[in-house]
Each structure stands twice: as structure tokens, then as C-alpha cells.
Design a protein around this motif. Structure first.
Motif, PDB file in Angstrom:
ATOM      1  N   GLU A 105       0.843  -1.206   0.000  1.00  0.00           N
ATOM      2  CA  GLU A 105       0.000   0.000   0.000  1.00  0.00           C
ATOM      3  C   GLU A 105       0.876   1.253   0.000  1.00  0.00           C
ATOM      4  N   MET A 117      -2.977  -5.625  -4.709  1.00  0.00           N
ATOM      5  CA  MET A 117      -4.230  -4.988  -4.325  1.00  0.00           C
ATOM      6  C   MET A 117      -5.362  -5.514  -5.204  1.00  0.00           C
ATOM      7  N   HIS A 122     -10.100  -1.489  -3.721  1.00  0.00           N
ATOM      8  CA  HIS A 122      -9.803  -0.263  -2.970  1.00  0.00           C
ATOM      9  C   HIS A 122     -11.010   0.666  -2.997  1.00  0.00           C
TER      10      HIS A 122
END
Length: 128
Positions: free
Chosen positions: A15, A115, A118
Motif C-alpha cells: 500500500e 491490491m 480499494h
């Protein structure tokens, strides 16, 4: 450190890399950090795909070395299942706060943590 803590810390490291202008401006770096099935729900409510995100990231705020940078804080993370970590944190960018949530997925050791999802929600001025 436990295996769970290791997984959470690796997701946090990913992140933080995605908030780095050098990574945001590099398609190759972004490809390593986004899952091919990535989706985002933006503050506007708009849905973004993997392709849109990777193609547009270099032009997004926070991608210029000489511009404003994301200032992250208050990271928390939970291992939801083997290979799936949920992170929450806050950012300040150019004076604006947002609360953020992301899911990081690891399918195998070779590709590592990426990821998968989000969402960022703006925090109105004066809100706790």
C-alpha cells in the motif's frame, strides 16, 4: 512475529509503495502491485477496472515527484483468510483527508501480495 502479522505488514508495504510517486508514475511497478481482477470504487461512486487504473495512474494526483504527496496514517490490518488481507487507514493529500479500505490478495509466492479492491471516502472538514 506471527505469520498473520507478516502478511499484514507485507500488504501495508505494498500500500505504501502505491502511494509513492515513483511507483505511481511507473506502469511496470503498478502492474506488480495490482491484482489482474482489481476494482476500485472512487469517492464519486465511479467503478474503476484494473485496465483503467493501471493506464491512468501516472496522470492521477500524487504521481508527480514535485507535486503533493499522500500522507498515510493509522494503518490497521486483518488477515481475513489465507492469502487475503483487509487494510484500513487514513490519508491527507493536499489538505484533504480520506478514509481508505483495501483488500490485498496473494495467489502464490511468485506474484506476492497485490491490491484486489480499494475504496476511498473523503472526510468532510471538521469530522472526527
Amino acid at each position: 512475529m506471527t505469520h498473520e502479522a507478516d502478511d499484514v505488514n507485507e500488504a501495508i508495504e505494498g500500500e505504501l509503495r502505491l502511494l509513492d510517486p515513483a511507483v505511481r508514475s511507473s506502469r511496470d511497478e503498478a502492474l506488480r502491485l495490482f491484482d489482474p481482477e482489481f476494482v476500485e470504487v472512487g469517492a464519486s461512486g465511479r467503478h474503476y477496472t484494473y485496465e483503467e487504473t493501471v493506464a491512468g495512474l501516472p496522470d492521477q494526483p500524487g504521481s508527480s515527484a514535485d507535486g503533493p504527496r499522500y500522507e498515510p496514517s493509522a494503518f490497521t490490518g486483518v488477515l481475513l483468510a489465507p492469502g487475503l488481507v483487509h487494510l484500513t487507514y487514513e490519508t491527507v493529500f493536499d489538505g484533504r483527508r480520506a478514509r481508505r479500505s483495501s483488500l490485498w490478495r496473494r495467489r502464490d509466492a511468485e506474484t506476492g501480495w497485490r491490491m484486489y479492491y480499494h475504496q476511498g471516502t473523503p472526510v468532510p472538514p471538521g469530522a472526527d
